[in-house]
Motif scaffolding. Structure first.
Motif, PDB file in Angstrom:
ATOM      1  N   TYR A  80      29.422  60.964  39.541  1.00 18.08           N
ATOM      2  CA  TYR A  80      30.467  61.168  40.541  1.00 18.08           C
ATOM      3  C   TYR A  80      30.763  59.820  41.195  1.00 18.08           C
ATOM      4  O   TYR A  80      30.239  59.494  42.259  1.00 18.08           O
ATOM      5  CB  TYR A  80      30.006  62.212  41.560  1.00 18.08           C
ATOM      6  N   LEU A  81      31.603  59.041  40.572  1.00 23.10           N
ATOM      7  CA  LEU A  81      31.918  57.689  41.026  1.00 23.10           C
ATOM      8  C   LEU A  81      33.069  57.718  42.022  1.00 23.10           C
ATOM      9  O   LEU A  81      34.101  58.333  41.776  1.00 23.10           O
ATOM     10  CB  LEU A  81      32.282  56.798  39.834  1.00 23.10           C
ATOM     11  N   ARG A  82      32.865  57.020  43.159  1.00 20.00           N
ATOM     12  CA  ARG A  82      33.896  56.935  44.186  1.00 20.00           C
ATOM     13  C   ARG A  82      34.054  55.492  44.660  1.00 20.00           C
ATOM     14  O   ARG A  82      33.071  54.748  44.741  1.00 20.00           O
ATOM     15  CB  ARG A  82      33.542  57.826  45.383  1.00 20.00           C
ATOM     16  N   GLN A  83      35.270  55.123  44.965  1.00 17.81           N
ATOM     17  CA  GLN A  83      35.539  53.783  45.476  1.00 17.81           C
ATOM     18  C   GLN A  83      35.251  53.749  46.971  1.00 17.81           C
ATOM     19  O   GLN A  83      35.817  54.523  47.738  1.00 17.81           O
ATOM     20  CB  GLN A  83      36.986  53.389  45.202  1.00 17.81           C
ATOM     21  N   PHE A  84      34.379  52.805  47.371  1.00 19.09           N
ATOM     22  CA  PHE A  84      34.001  52.698  48.774  1.00 19.09           C
ATOM     23  C   PHE A  84      34.885  51.706  49.527  1.00 19.09           C
ATOM     24  O   PHE A  84      35.179  51.915  50.707  1.00 19.09           O
ATOM     25  CB  PHE A  84      32.534  52.288  48.895  1.00 19.09           C
ATOM     26  N   LEU A  85      35.288  50.625  48.885  1.00 18.27           N
ATOM     27  CA  LEU A  85      36.185  49.684  49.555  1.00 18.27           C
ATOM     28  C   LEU A  85      36.990  48.909  48.527  1.00 18.27           C
ATOM     29  O   LEU A  85      36.643  48.871  47.345  1.00 18.27           O
ATOM     30  CB  LEU A  85      35.419  48.725  50.477  1.00 18.27           C
ATOM     31  N   THR A  86      38.065  48.311  48.995  1.00 18.89           N
ATOM     32  CA  THR A  86      38.819  47.354  48.187  1.00 18.89           C
ATOM     33  C   THR A  86      38.872  46.037  48.948  1.00 18.89           C
ATOM     34  O   THR A  86      38.832  46.006  50.172  1.00 18.89           O
ATOM     35  CB  THR A  86      40.251  47.837  47.890  1.00 18.89           C
ATOM     36  N   VAL A  87      38.959  44.942  48.183  1.00 16.51           N
ATOM     37  CA  VAL A  87      39.043  43.609  48.783  1.00 16.51           C
ATOM     38  C   VAL A  87      40.498  43.162  48.794  1.00 16.51           C
ATOM     39  O   VAL A  87      41.364  43.780  48.158  1.00 16.51           O
ATOM     40  CB  VAL A  87      38.157  42.614  48.018  1.00 16.51           C
ATOM     41  N   PRO A  88      40.813  42.076  49.504  1.00 19.00           N
ATOM     42  CA  PRO A  88      42.214  41.647  49.623  1.00 19.00           C
ATOM     43  C   PRO A  88      42.833  41.230  48.290  1.00 19.00           C
ATOM     44  O   PRO A  88      42.142  41.017  47.284  1.00 19.00           O
ATOM     45  CB  PRO A  88      42.116  40.450  50.582  1.00 19.00           C
ATOM     46  N   ILE A  89      44.119  41.074  48.308  1.00 19.30           N
ATOM     47  CA  ILE A  89      44.878  40.749  47.109  1.00 19.30           C
ATOM     48  C   ILE A  89      44.366  39.455  46.465  1.00 19.30           C
ATOM     49  O   ILE A  89      44.084  38.475  47.144  1.00 19.30           O
ATOM     50  CB  ILE A  89      46.387  40.646  47.430  1.00 19.30           C
ATOM     51  N   GLY A  90      44.212  39.490  45.163  1.00 22.55           N
ATOM     52  CA  GLY A  90      43.780  38.319  44.406  1.00 22.55           C
ATOM     53  C   GLY A  90      42.301  38.077  44.412  1.00 22.55           C
ATOM     54  O   GLY A  90      41.810  37.190  43.718  1.00 22.55           O
ATOM     55  N   ALA A  91      41.528  38.851  45.198  1.00 23.33           N
ATOM     56  CA  ALA A  91      40.093  38.605  45.354  1.00 23.33           C
ATOM     57  C   ALA A  91      39.278  39.414  44.355  1.00 23.33           C
ATOM     58  O   ALA A  91      39.724  40.425  43.812  1.00 23.33           O
ATOM     59  CB  ALA A  91      39.647  38.941  46.769  1.00 23.33           C
ATOM     60  N   GLU A  92      38.074  38.944  44.145  1.00 20.34           N
ATOM     61  CA  GLU A  92      37.058  39.639  43.350  1.00 20.34           C
ATOM     62  C   GLU A  92      35.964  40.108  44.289  1.00 20.34           C
ATOM     63  O   GLU A  92      35.647  39.434  45.268  1.00 20.34           O
ATOM     64  CB  GLU A  92      36.488  38.675  42.310  1.00 20.34           C
ATOM     65  N   THR A  93      35.367  41.267  43.994  1.00 22.28           N
ATOM     66  CA  THR A  93      34.261  41.780  44.799  1.00 22.28           C
ATOM     67  C   THR A  93      32.946  41.316  44.206  1.00 22.28           C
ATOM     68  O   THR A  93      32.630  41.630  43.064  1.00 22.28           O
ATOM     69  CB  THR A  93      34.270  43.318  44.828  1.00 22.28           C
ATOM     70  N   CYS A  94      32.184  40.537  44.963  1.00 21.47           N
ATOM     71  CA  CYS A  94      30.875  40.072  44.503  1.00 21.47           C
ATOM     72  C   CYS A  94      29.805  40.581  45.462  1.00 21.47           C
ATOM     73  O   CYS A  94      30.070  41.253  46.431  1.00 21.47           O
ATOM     74  CB  CYS A  94      30.842  38.554  44.424  1.00 21.47           C
ATOM     75  N   GLY A  95      28.573  40.155  45.241  1.00 20.02           N
ATOM     76  CA  GLY A  95      27.433  40.736  45.941  1.00 20.02           C
ATOM     77  C   GLY A  95      26.932  41.837  45.013  1.00 20.02           C
ATOM     78  O   GLY A  95      26.522  41.506  43.903  1.00 20.02           O
ATOM     79  N   HIS A 120      37.560  34.256  45.920  1.00 23.03           N
ATOM     80  CA  HIS A 120      38.934  33.811  45.622  1.00 23.03           C
ATOM     81  C   HIS A 120      40.058  34.737  46.125  1.00 23.03           C
ATOM     82  O   HIS A 120      40.927  35.151  45.352  1.00 23.03           O
ATOM     83  CB  HIS A 120      39.121  33.497  44.138  1.00 23.03           C
ATOM     84  N   PRO A 121      40.102  35.080  47.429  1.00 25.45           N
ATOM     85  CA  PRO A 121      41.273  35.828  47.924  1.00 25.45           C
ATOM     86  C   PRO A 121      42.540  35.005  47.718  1.00 25.45           C
ATOM     87  O   PRO A 121      42.549  33.785  47.880  1.00 25.45           O
ATOM     88  CB  PRO A 121      40.966  36.006  49.412  1.00 25.45           C
ATOM     89  N   GLY A 122      43.605  35.676  47.325  1.00 24.95           N
ATOM     90  CA  GLY A 122      44.888  35.005  47.117  1.00 24.95           C
ATOM     91  C   GLY A 122      44.991  34.216  45.835  1.00 24.95           C
ATOM     92  O   GLY A 122      45.991  33.507  45.623  1.00 24.95           O
ATOM     93  N   GLU A 123      44.014  34.347  44.936  1.00 24.93           N
ATOM     94  CA  GLU A 123      44.059  33.586  43.685  1.00 24.93           C
ATOM     95  C   GLU A 123      44.892  34.352  42.649  1.00 24.93           C
ATOM     96  O   GLU A 123      44.377  35.023  41.758  1.00 24.93           O
ATOM     97  CB  GLU A 123      42.631  33.348  43.168  1.00 24.93           C
TER      98      GLU A 123
END
Length: 694
Positions: free
Chosen positions: A622-637, A653-656
């Motif tokens: 049961y996969l759910r999206q918890f957050l999104t990052v700004p445009i052009g960015a990658e989610t790391c951590g 890299h936000p805005g990349e």
């Protein structure tokens, strides 16, 4: 917004790309790897090429291993799989009882896909930046000034594109945050950046200083789940590590001729670390940081000795061009010119160990863990107390590795424990599917047994100073690990990235980001789709649930993409209820054993994000999206704290995006208004102080 000034387009920046990444990201992060030939030209078998001749034996193995995974849900399984003493330092790696059957489980409304220029979290949650590119790290660092940057200032400030994040509690409401700085994007860092020989030498030096990593002290805000940078007092642990920080090489390969240069005739010291992506921690409280796409920083491989060109090429280094390209760091540091210093590239691609509690310590590159495009190294303890490190080689058709130490971890015996990663056995994985080839047709349809699964073995490459690879010495195996893995018939995978072990069940989970180069003829049970642009997740269950075992079972609990696409799979869960996901990159676990997945290069057209999925019980899949990052960015951590009241993500890299520049920024996160985008570590928390996901 100011009118854009005239600006020369950098080579390749506007070329089409197969993934969801922008051309800017492809150019600066990995040297435009997807536009180059695959470096693995070995004839190693794909899964589909392996005949399932020992099906009954593998069936017994798989049943036993999966049974061990189920047993791991209980208290005895927890104790056997991940000893409590194994990982005492970082909050994110603490054990706990699992969410089996949904008790105390995930209860939040999934975030919808979007293209917003902010972090979007579920109702009842909020987020804030913790530390941003350019924030002062050292006490004497100046305030960040985008328009007046210097290399001297950057070496004291938080570096550029942040990736791996981990936390070391210090008692009370404070702790140390370690963050990797993977790469610099000079096209977004400087106005009018033209690249190549047109870049100023100061811009190049700033770029070198923006690499590496940071140790910063942070503190909790009141009794909430928010954290902030400590900006007062001595901050004696704060530290910047850059591409110019002195480091030492240890282990069996240290001092080998292939690591010697004019500047270091001993082959035991090196300046800096490059392109550090994912990472890990050790039971004794240090950081393990993985050097990934280091190949892109070196030029003129064509001038290297002929006998060494094949190995350079196997690591993605251009050995044909006589015209240097890329960032041109060789203009300020000659060592990046392989025609003059052909061994310098061999000194990168290692796991680097850093002590966050000793700012005067020398970082160590541990050669016993092999040289490759390291995503990181996730450690755990075997049943007998030996240290085990899982590692992925992030490139198309590359391999999965494991290191098992010779000696055992002894709690509290720091001097002994600091030697454990210098001697042991390095393995590479070979996997086999258990279904007839005709049932794996490239459509994503499950085989008759209802699972994409099979068995595998860990093949030894080197033990201490003893090579298991014919024709290669132990040092050569460790320096040219990819070539060694080719020789023993390791299994080609789809960009093996971050690997984590579940603190509750002991299962091992690997993100396979994508591989658009996989052809229909190369489809197999572990890679069930051609032109795999969305990626999948591999689950490994070691025999007897022992991390030191040389046999394992595997399955695919998640085949990513749009749930409406028949080729996707969510561990058998109802696909009408799950979130769409594309390009899994980093993985982590909370103490309940839920799998958190961050994405890189969403090929579904929306922003990247952070997702969570139970891997056991009624809600498995049961996969759910918890957050999104700004445009052009990658989610790391990502990293969930032990009390599960905070989740950290590195917003890289936000805005990349294509066409973006400081004159025409595509993002204004995190400062808003008309500000320039700044890669940052952010934290999300529940506004009522409840557990993340509840």
């Amino acid at each position: 917004m100011a009118n854009p000034s005239p600006r020369r387009t950098l080579p390749l920046l506007m070329s089409p790309h197969k993934s969801g990444r922008s051309a800017l990201t492809c150019e600066f992060r990995c040297g435009n790897a997807c536009a180059h030939d695959v470096s693995n030209t070995s004839d190693n078998a794909y899964f589909g090429d392996v005949v399932a001749s020992a099906l009954s034996r593998r069936g017994v193995l798989r049943a036993g291993a999966l049974g061990a995974l189920a047993a791991g849900a209980g208290a005895a399984g927890v104790a056997g799989a991940v000893p409590a003493a194994a990982e005492p330092a970082p909050e994110a790696r603490s054990g706990g009882r699992g969410n089996h059957g949904g008790r105390g489980g995930l209860r939040f409304a999934a975030v919808a896909p979007n293209r917003e220029d902010r972090i979007v979290v579920p109702e009842g949650y909020t987020s804030a930046a913790v530390v941003r590119w350019g924030d002062p790290v050292l006490p004497d660092a100046p305030a960040f000034d985008f328009e007046n940057q210097t290399a001297e200032a950057q070496a004291k400030q938080f570096g550029y594109n942040c990736d791996f994040v981990t936390f070391f509690p210090m008692g009370g409401h404070r702790g140390l945050l370690w963050v990797n700085h993977e790469y610099s994007d000079e096209a977004l860092m400087f106005r009018g950046y033209a690249g190549g020989t047109a870049a100023t030498e100061e811009q190049l030096r700033i770029g070198l200083a923006a690499h590496g990593g940071s140790v910063v002290e942070i503190e909790r805000v009141g009794r909430s789940g928010q954290w902030r940078l400590v900006t007062r007092g001595r901050r004696r642990y704060n530290r910047r590590i850059t591409a110019q920080t002195p480091m030492k090489l240890t282990g069996p390969a240290a001092g080998h001729d292939l690591l010697k240069t004019a500047a270091d005739p001993t082959g035991t010291t090196v300046l800096g670390m490059l392109n550090n992506c994912a990472g890990g921690t050790t039971p004794w409280g240090t950081v393990l940081s993985g050097e990934e796409n280091f190949n892109q920083y070196f030029v003129l491989g064509s001038g290297a000795p002929e006998a060494e060109k094949a190995a350079l090429k196997r690591y993605g280094i251009d050995t044909a061009s006589t015209t240097p390209g890329g960032r041109r760091f060789d203009r300020v540091e000659e060592r990046f010119d392989l025609s003059r210093h052909p061994h310098e590239a061999n000194r990168f691609g290692w796991i680097v160990e850093i002590d966050p509690f000793d700012p005067d310590s020398t970082p160590v590159k541990r050669t016993a863990l092999g040289r490759l495009a390291h995503e990181g190294a996730t450690t755990t303890l075997a049943r007998d107390g030996r240290v085990v490190a899982y590692m992925g080689d992030d490139s198309r058709f590359e391999y999965v590795y494991k290191f098992v130490s010779k000696k055992r971890y002894i709690p509290g015996f720091d001097r002994h424990n600091r030697t454990l990663l210098d001697e042991g056995t390095l393995y590479v994985a070979r996997l086999t599917g258990d279904s007839p080839a005709a049932e794996i047709d490239g459509t994503g349809k499950l085989p008759a047994d209802g699972r994409f699964d099979g068995s595998g073995e860990w093949i030894p490459l080197v033990t201490g100073n003893v090579s298991h690879v014919p024709g290669m010495s132990a040092a050569e195996v460790l320096i040219h690990t990819r070539l060694a893995a080719d020789k023993v018939g390791a299994t080609k995978m789809d960009r093996p990235e971050d690997i984590e072990r579940n603190p509750v069940t002991g299962g091992v989970y690997l993100a396979l980001t994508n591989n658009s180069n996989r052809t229909p003829a190369q489809v197999d049970e572990a890679n069930p789709r051609p032109a795999n642009k969305h990626g999948h997740v591999l689950e490994i269950v070691e025999q007897r649930n022992d991390a030191a075992s040389t046999a394992f079972a595997w399955s695919l609990p998640l085949v990513c993409g749009d749930p409406n696409d028949a080729s996707t799979y969510f561990a058998g869960f109802d696909k009408t209820k799950v979130s769409p996901i594309s390009c899994p990159d980093n993985v982590a676990f909370d103490r309940d054993g839920n799998l958190w997945i961050s994405t890189d290069g969403n090929a579904l057209g929306s922003n990247d994000g952070l997702f969570v999925m139970p891997v056991a019980g009624r809600e498995r899949g049961y996969l759910r999206q918890f957050l999104t990052v700004p445009i052009g960015a990658e989610t790391c951590g990502p990293m969930v704290t032990q009390d599960q009241r905070s989740v950290f993500v590195a917003v890289q890299h936000p805005g990349e995006v294509n066409g973006a520049s400081p004159e025409a920024p595509a993002s204004h996160w995190p400062d808003g208004g008309t500000s320039q985008p700044r890669p940052s570590v952010a934290v999300a928390w529940h506004t009522r102080g409840e557990k993340i996901g509840s």
